[in-house]
Design a protein around this motif. Sequence first.
Motif, mmCIF file in Angstrom:
data_model
loop_
_atom_site.group_PDB
_atom_site.id
_atom_site.type_symbol
_atom_site.label_atom_id
_atom_site.label_comp_id
_atom_site.label_asym_id
_atom_site.label_seq_id
_atom_site.Cartn_x
_atom_site.Cartn_y
_atom_site.Cartn_z
ATOM 1 N N GLU A 1 -1.276 3.343 -3.732
ATOM 2 C CA GLU A 1 -0.639 2.265 -4.501
ATOM 3 C C GLU A 1 -1.732 1.229 -4.740
ATOM 4 N N HIS B 1 -9.054 -0.603 -3.621
ATOM 5 C CA HIS B 1 -7.975 0.374 -3.393
ATOM 6 C C HIS B 1 -8.527 1.791 -3.260
ATOM 7 N N HIS C 1 0.868 -1.176 0.000
ATOM 8 C CA HIS C 1 0.000 0.000 0.000
ATOM 9 C C HIS C 1 0.906 1.228 0.000
ATOM 10 N N MET D 1 -9.834 3.085 0.295
ATOM 11 C CA MET D 1 -8.889 2.855 1.387
ATOM 12 C C MET D 1 -8.326 4.209 1.795
ATOM 13 N N CYS E 1 -3.893 -1.720 -4.719
ATOM 14 C CA CYS E 1 -3.731 -2.845 -3.796
ATOM 15 C C CYS E 1 -4.911 -3.801 -3.852
ATOM 16 N N CYS F 1 -4.799 5.740 0.310
ATOM 17 C CA CYS F 1 -3.838 4.760 -0.190
ATOM 18 C C CYS F 1 -3.531 5.124 -1.633
HETATM 19 CU CU1 CUA Z 1 -4.116 0.014 -0.162
HETATM 20 CU CU2 CUA Z 1 -4.284 0.869 -2.348
#
Ligand code: CUA
Length: 339
Positions: free
Chosen positions: A210, A216, A173, A219, A212, A208
């Motif tokens: 990245e 995602h 993340h 998040m 994931c 977040c």
């Molecule tokens: Cu955790 Cu994107």
Amino acid sequence: MRRTRRQCGGVATLAALTLLVLTGCENDQQSVLDPVSHPARDIASLWWWMLAGAVVIFLGAVALLGLAWARRKRSGLPVFGDNEGIARGLVVVFGILIPIATLIALYTIGNILVLPVTQAPAAGSTSLTVQVVGHQWWWEVRYPGTNAVTANEIHIPVSTRVLLVGRSADVIHSFWAPNLNRKIDVIPGRENQILLYSDRPGRYRAQCSEFCGVQHAHMSLYVYVEPKAEFEDWLDRASQPASAPAGTEAEQGRKLFASMPCAGCHTIRGTSAAGSLGPDLTHVASRETLAALTIPNDPDYLAGWIADPQHYKPGNRMPGLDLDDSELQALVAYLEGLE
Ligand code: CUA
């Protein structure tokens, strides 16, 4: 061609939207361009200088292209005709010297001047450490040295240097609170650190950054920057075990929680529930949102979330439970009492 009123309206809306994106929305802004710390201000300045440089280079390139197009029927260069020496000189200046100077300037400003300012504070130089653990798809937040564990929100005191330590429970993340500092990747098997600091109280959205997994985008978390006394109060409350259920419905909810799968995944400190797969719910009622900022935290949404978590956040790890209406209401009454 004359523009219709509708087209002009469209252009105006586009311009307004662009401005909104560039300046961040008025409230609840998650924006690099509304910095509240020294590192974030340096990053914002770098961003503006890069934008200015890119605009100059872009406009210059477009102007040269326009000139070349206007004089396309002449032989040789648009301005200098057939002078080969000047042609070679232009290639050297615009194709080699200016790009090299630009790259050296960007490297120097970015890596040598701005990056060190954003780094984690030296060990032992801060009075407060916050640990964040990235999970698919929520954030666990711990305050070492206290019992406080929460989810999807970080509280810090204003004008205080805080060491943020990021870990992951599963995949990669990335923690990013753009108003406060740059992002750090949160990688399984290692700890990454960064400075968390704000000189302005407020609520700042973080995300977040990245990819994931399917949720995602859901998040996110809030960073609450509070006056010191208010933060101390919060940390004190967050460190306490859960309050006892008030009333018979909440008591029935407590028993249900302990006997159903809930207690296998969630912790409620002061009870037998000690699971670690899902967020700590000891003070869940004090939080502003559920499911990492996906829905507001109120009794209706909480009931909807427990009854069918996959409806709000498809793919998340929480299973739906087969509950009748009175059981659902009892669970909600219990959890909404956990201030
Ligand atoms: Cu955790 Cu994107």
